[in-house]
Design a protein around this motif. Structure first.
Motif, PDB file in Angstrom:
ATOM      1  N   PRO A 192       0.204  -5.965   8.290  1.00  9.25           N
ATOM      2  CA  PRO A 192       0.295  -6.087   7.054  1.00  9.25           C
ATOM      3  C   PRO A 192      -0.877  -6.045   6.582  1.00  9.25           C
ATOM      4  O   PRO A 192      -1.380  -6.154   5.402  1.00  9.25           O
ATOM      5  CB  PRO A 192       1.036  -6.617   7.069  1.00  9.25           C
ATOM      6  N   ASP A 193      -1.955  -6.655   7.291  1.00  9.73           N
ATOM      7  CA  ASP A 193      -3.406  -7.555   6.798  1.00  9.73           C
ATOM      8  C   ASP A 193      -4.424  -6.415   6.548  1.00  9.73           C
ATOM      9  O   ASP A 193      -4.687  -6.753   5.456  1.00  9.73           O
ATOM     10  CB  ASP A 193      -3.834  -9.120   7.545  1.00  9.73           C
ATOM     11  N   PRO A 228      -4.768   6.412   7.027  1.00  8.03           N
ATOM     12  CA  PRO A 228      -5.862   5.183   8.017  1.00  8.03           C
ATOM     13  C   PRO A 228      -6.069   4.942   8.455  1.00  8.03           C
ATOM     14  O   PRO A 228      -6.981   4.991   8.057  1.00  8.03           O
ATOM     15  CB  PRO A 228      -3.817   5.887   8.525  1.00  8.03           C
ATOM     16  N   LYS A 229      -6.663   3.407   8.809  1.00  6.34           N
ATOM     17  CA  LYS A 229      -7.555   2.992   8.991  1.00  6.34           C
ATOM     18  C   LYS A 229      -8.540   3.268   9.972  1.00  6.34           C
ATOM     19  O   LYS A 229      -7.113   3.483  11.096  1.00  6.34           O
ATOM     20  CB  LYS A 229      -8.330   1.678   8.888  1.00  6.34           C
ATOM     21  N   GLY A 230      -9.469   3.413  10.594  1.00  6.15           N
ATOM     22  CA  GLY A 230     -10.944   3.730  12.019  1.00  6.15           C
ATOM     23  C   GLY A 230      -8.780   4.273  12.597  1.00  6.15           C
ATOM     24  O   GLY A 230      -9.541   5.693  12.549  1.00  6.15           O
ATOM     25  N   LYS A 255       1.863 -13.718  11.677  1.00  9.18           N
ATOM     26  CA  LYS A 255       0.749 -12.894  12.560  1.00  9.18           C
ATOM     27  C   LYS A 255       1.399 -11.222  14.218  1.00  9.18           C
ATOM     28  O   LYS A 255       0.879 -10.777  14.442  1.00  9.18           O
ATOM     29  CB  LYS A 255      -0.078 -13.207  14.209  1.00  9.18           C
ATOM     30  N   GLY A 256       3.002 -11.613  13.401  1.00  8.82           N
ATOM     31  CA  GLY A 256       3.696 -10.185  13.796  1.00  8.82           C
ATOM     32  C   GLY A 256       3.202  -8.446  12.896  1.00  8.82           C
ATOM     33  O   GLY A 256       2.562  -8.788  12.136  1.00  8.82           O
ATOM     34  N   THR A 292       0.882  -1.116   0.164  1.00  3.11           N
ATOM     35  CA  THR A 292      -0.240  -0.228   0.658  1.00  3.11           C
ATOM     36  C   THR A 292       0.619   1.027  -0.078  1.00  3.11           C
ATOM     37  O   THR A 292       0.475   1.959   0.388  1.00  3.11           O
ATOM     38  CB  THR A 292      -1.079  -0.061   1.402  1.00  3.11           C
ATOM     39  N   GLN A 293       1.821   1.503  -0.256  1.00  2.00           N
ATOM     40  CA  GLN A 293       3.382   2.768   0.167  1.00  2.00           C
ATOM     41  C   GLN A 293       3.767   2.596  -1.528  1.00  2.00           C
ATOM     42  O   GLN A 293       4.537   1.643  -2.207  1.00  2.00           O
ATOM     43  CB  GLN A 293       4.211   2.080   0.746  1.00  2.00           C
TER      44      GLN A 293
END
Length: 501
Positions: A364-365, A291-293, A332-333, A261-262
């Protein structure tokens, strides 16, 4: 001679003369040459040659073989190397073999073809020209290592899916490494590498083979118009070097990239495929997704604090001296991004963040911002109906408690505007709660408005709702105009209650 790989050569001297054994259906002997036709086979110490016909040039005085020309369905076999063509010319004195007529070769799982192929047996070198195509196994060392630039993120990028590496170019040159000399494999002109979803385009690709190692690759160089892609990820530059000893790829010549995304550009870029680290330095410019949220903490001017900003708007632009992006080591990091030196972050809605060092954690997800830590002359400002400005030494943001913490020495300054009038908040620390929209000041806080000042052990203010409260030995100072206005309002209310006109 192995194509694209060194081969051990038996240089032990022999007292026996080197002999050629030739069989065929027809044989003609003329002055200076011998002609063989019909299922011709030539066998010597280095391999075999089969073709429809062979013309051998002989020295007249002793009939020593000088040249060999094979034509029609030519097949040469030497150890594991097999070549096919329509014509092959072998100059024994020069040690040069020239194959024409769609020559192709195979060596185990390796194969290739070209319009013209020249093999120098004495120097163990190869020259292929015209529509060169080569296929190498997925796990081959060397040329394909560039395609692993994002291997940590993409599990199939390193050839784990078993797909072979395909290489195309106009010219291919190969020189075998020796105990005292380095070797090389060079691809020149319209070079294209492909393996699965990974692609590399450039004008020149050079593979360095370490001397005395039997052909171990030590570095790879690419130049002119480099375009590297892995799925939707892309990286472009003018030069690139893959150091297999340090396991790093370095790009020069104003590299540009789009990774996930960058996207951005810099003077130089360094990748570490092993641990998933991306570094850029020198006039770095990066575009990041909104950014989200709870990333809305940078834009606290929304009228409804319960509404969260979703990604999809115009990106944020970051300018800095250097940038490092580190992929998560575990599935999951969290990824991390660090901006260093004269960091300036701007948005399309007037957002501006200035600091010397900014570190972030990213999911990352979801491509969402998880935390942010900014230090060094921090200055954050926004524009709009409820514009705000933060001036402090440090800003720490985390989604875990939905808060932004500002600290400064001697104090933090937060400035906003209400109905055209400035509102200034001072304190040693400020905490902005994303859930409630309240701004809490501690450490000898002072809130200055057009009406006056408010002090206390803790001062809490909502820029959205304009509500205000103070606790702990609080003190309010009102200016004369505010007092006069309050008196006039009180008198009017009193008269209304008494029914006086």
């Amino acid at each position: 001679l192995p194509i694209g790989q060194a081969r051990k050569k038996n240089d032990r001297p022999s007292t026996e003369p080197e002999l050629l054994q030739i069989t065929s259906r027809l044989f003609e002997l003329e002055p200076g040459r011998a002609v063989f036709r019909g299922s011709v086979s030539v066998v010597d110490a280095d391999g075999t040659l089969n073709s429809d016909s062979i013309v051998i040039g002989l020295r007249e005085d002793d009939w020593e073989v000088q040249t060999i020309r094979a034509a029609g369905s030519v097949v040469m076999q030497a150890d594991q190397i097999k070549t096919t063509s329509e014509q092959a010319d072998y100059d024994l004195f020069a040690g040069l073999i020239v194959l024409k007529g769609n020559p192709s070769w195979t060596m185990g799982e390796r194969s290739g073809r070209a319009n013209l192929l020249m093999i120098q047996r004495k120097t163990q070198s190869v020259n292929a020209k015209g529509d060169v195509y080569m296929k190498l196994p997925a796990d081959s060392e060397g040329e394909g290592r560039f395609l692993d630039f994002n291997a940590l993120r993409g599990a199939t990028a390193n050839g784990g899916d078993g797909r072979p590496l395909e290489i195309r170019s106009n010219v291919f040159l190969f020189q075998s490494a020796t105990p005292g000399k380095t070797g090389f494999a060079r691809y020149i002109g319209a070079v294209r590498l492909a393996r699965g979803e990974s692609r590399l385009r450039c004008s020149f690709l050079n593979v360095h083979l370490a001397k005395g190692t039997g052909g171990v690759v030590e570095s790879i160089n690419a130049a002119v118009g480099i375009r590297l892609a892995q799925g939707e990820d892309q990286l472009m530059a003018q030069t690139a070097t893959y150091d297999l000893v340090q396991k790093k790829i370095r790009f020069r010549g104003e590299p540009k990239w789009k990774l996930g995304t960058q996207s951005g550009q810099a003077r130089s870029v360094e990748l570490s495929p092993v641990d998933g680290v991306f570094r850029a330095s020198g006039r770095v410019k990066i575009q990041l997704p909104r950014p989200k949220g709870d990333g809305r903490f940078l834009l606290p001017a929304q009228s409804d604090p319960a509404v969260k900003t979703e990604s999809g708007g115009k990106p944020l632009l970051v300018v800095c001296d250097s940038f490092e992006y580190r992929q998560a080591a575990e599935a999951k990091g969290m990824d991390s991004a660090t901006f260093t030196g004269n960091v300036v972050l701007t948005g399309d809605e007037g957002l501006r963040v200035q600091a010397q060092w900014v570190a972030t954690e990213i999911n990352p997800d979801a491509a969402g911002l998880v935390s942010l830590d900014a230090t060094g002359g921090l200055d954050v400002s926004t524009t709009g109906e409820n514009a705000m400005r933060y001036v402090s030494d440090r800003l720490v943001y985390s989604t875990s408690d939905e808060t932004v913490r500002l600290t400064g020495e001697p104090n933090v300054e937060i400035r906003t505007w209400r109905e055209g009038e400035a509102v200034v908040a001072l304190g040693q620390a400020a905490i902005y709660n994303l859930g409630t929209g309240w701004l809490r000041l501690t450490g000898d806080p002072v809130l200055k408005t057009a009406e006056g000042e408010l002090r206390g052990r803790e001062v809490v203010f909502s820029p959205q709702t304009k509500r205000l409260k103070a606790t702990g030995r609080w003190k309010m100072t009102l200016n004369p105009k505010t007092i006069s206005k309050m008196r006039g309002r009180t008198k009017k209310q009193y008269e209304m209650e008494k029914g006086t006109p």
